[in-house]
Design an enzyme around this catalytic site. Sequence first.
Site, PDB file in Angstrom:
ATOM      1  N   PHE A 139      -8.533   1.750   2.943  1.00 18.56           N
ATOM      2  CA  PHE A 139      -7.393   1.168   2.219  1.00 18.56           C
ATOM      3  C   PHE A 139      -6.210   1.119   3.170  1.00 18.56           C
ATOM      4  CE2 PHE A 139      -3.642   0.988  -0.404  1.00 18.56           C
ATOM      5  CZ  PHE A 139      -3.983   0.008  -1.318  1.00 18.56           C
ATOM      6  N   ASP A 224      -4.340   4.806  10.811  1.00 23.13           N
ATOM      7  CA  ASP A 224      -3.533   4.701   9.599  1.00 23.13           C
ATOM      8  C   ASP A 224      -3.411   6.099   9.004  1.00 23.13           C
ATOM      9  OD1 ASP A 224      -2.580   4.481   7.039  1.00 23.13           O
ATOM     10  OD2 ASP A 224      -3.744   2.707   6.519  1.00 23.13           O
ATOM     11  N   LYS A 253       4.204   7.558   3.119  1.00 22.98           N
ATOM     12  CA  LYS A 253       4.238   8.490   1.981  1.00 22.98           C
ATOM     13  C   LYS A 253       5.125   9.732   2.123  1.00 22.98           C
ATOM     14  CE  LYS A 253      -0.271   6.998   0.227  1.00 22.98           C
ATOM     15  NZ  LYS A 253      -0.044   6.656  -1.185  1.00 22.98           N
TER      16      LYS A 253
HETATM   17  C1  PLP Z   1      -4.180   4.986   4.097  1.00 21.53           C
HETATM   18  C2  PLP Z   1      -3.189   4.109   3.394  1.00 21.53           C
HETATM   19  N1  PLP Z   1      -2.660   3.066   4.054  1.00 21.53           N
HETATM   20  C3  PLP Z   1      -1.753   2.261   3.478  1.00 21.53           C
HETATM   21  C4  PLP Z   1      -1.342   2.461   2.174  1.00 21.53           C
HETATM   22  C5  PLP Z   1      -0.328   1.555   1.553  1.00 21.53           C
HETATM   23  O1  PLP Z   1       0.879   2.216   1.422  1.00 21.53           O
HETATM   24  P1  PLP Z   1       2.026   1.628   0.453  1.00 21.53           P
HETATM   25  O2  PLP Z   1       1.504   1.730  -0.937  1.00 21.53           O
HETATM   26  O3  PLP Z   1       3.210   2.505   0.706  1.00 21.53           O
HETATM   27  O4  PLP Z   1       2.262   0.224   0.863  1.00 21.53           O
HETATM   28  C6  PLP Z   1      -1.867   3.548   1.451  1.00 21.53           C
HETATM   29  C7  PLP Z   1      -1.471   3.768   0.057  1.00 21.53           C
HETATM   30  O5  PLP Z   1      -2.118   4.461  -0.686  1.00 21.53           O
HETATM   31  C8  PLP Z   1      -2.822   4.394   2.085  1.00 21.53           C
HETATM   32  O6  PLP Z   1      -3.351   5.434   1.446  1.00 21.53           O
END
Ligand code: PLP
Length: 408
Positions: A139, A224, A253
């Site tokens: 994700f 990520d 986050k």
């Molecule tokens: C690993 C990862 N990357 C990107 C995102 C996207 O982040 P945002 O919701 O702040 O755009 C998330 C959100 O859960 C995530 O867990």
Amino acid sequence: MSSHLMPTYAPAPVTFVRGAGTELWDDSGKRYLDLLSGLAVTSLGHSHPAVAEAVAAQAATLLHVSNLFRTEIGEEVAATLDVLIGDGVAAGGQVFFTNSGAEANECAIKLARRHGGPGLGGPNAMTGRYVVVSAFGSFHGRTLATLHATGQPAKHEPFQPLPEGFRHVAWDDLDDLERSIDPSVAAILLEPVQGEGGVKPATAEYLRAVRRICDERGILLMLDEVQTGLGRTGRWFGFQHAGILPDVVTMAKALGNGVPIGACWARSEVARAFEPGDHGSTFGGQPLAAAAARAVLAVMQEIDAPGRAAKQGERLRMALGHVPGVATVRGLGLLIAAELDAGRDAKAVASGCLEAGLIVNAVTPTALRMAPPLTITDDEVDEAVAILTGVLASARAPGLAGDQGKPR
Ligand SMILES: Cc1ncc(COP(=O)(O)O)c(C=O)c1O
């Protein structure tokens, strides 16, 4: 129409009005233990006084001037992040601040294309590297590009056509990754632990091998760390468990403990691919968000947030392993999934927990995710496990007559 908000979420039937540490209270005054932290965001707990004070002081001093002008706080936060990424020594990178995780990844994807050379449609069409390889089950966000990087084809379908230049490989499978590489590949984008995908850690051997392949083939390794970064896995960043240094790291986050801020860090040689005008954000890194991040990082360093995550993660994992109805436990630090016994419905169990005053999340149909504040106390861990134990004991597993929580 019962709400003026677009129906992108199906919120649980509870309205929270106040939080402190690991605790939340709803509008009827009922108390909950929060083992989700707003999806791994409030790592220092709700309403942390140092963050609240920093935000209030900054709001009364300077909220925003835009990135057309210099402010000091962003520089400071970027320097701290560079040291944390280097695990105590400056890693020699530069940072672009964003407002979210998706934007941090969007920045990484654009940087990979810029670094990869001229892309499709340019004067040297097809000569540049532009493909980003990511993993099935991953994700990476909800913008069109990060949605395509997200390795979940069902999420792509309603939004076709998506931007091109994305390719997916099996998770933690080196052979599949090697097969996917050709001269068009600019970067490999991976989570050290697939969070939304069910809390699935990559093996350290896999990450080390991917680093080696990237070095051999001149490909960027982009991690990520939006969910895993800043102490959650028991190290400052998840990649540190493998003893590697990526070329690009994204995070968000926990960086603001609830104030929206994200960041894309890159080694300076890579970051230099961007020129003025290539990328931007009106709000990215503005003083209010940067002040929150500065306070968060100061507290995290002071309390050794990664050490706490490692210690309390161990306590929580051990305790969950003895709960009747929990089949297996996986994760790193305080990013944990409890896989339930066959026949159990994670959504129903999470709803039961909410009713009983415990917030957890059904990350898959059969697994509960827990990502509590890294400040969670021993007593709170024990209380949370006791609540879950009670919920699993009182709920019959669908289709399994008489399963009132099997003794172990
Ligand atoms: C690993 C990862 N990357 C990107 C995102 C996207 O982040 P945002 O919701 O702040 O755009 C998330 C959100 O859960 C995530 O867990």
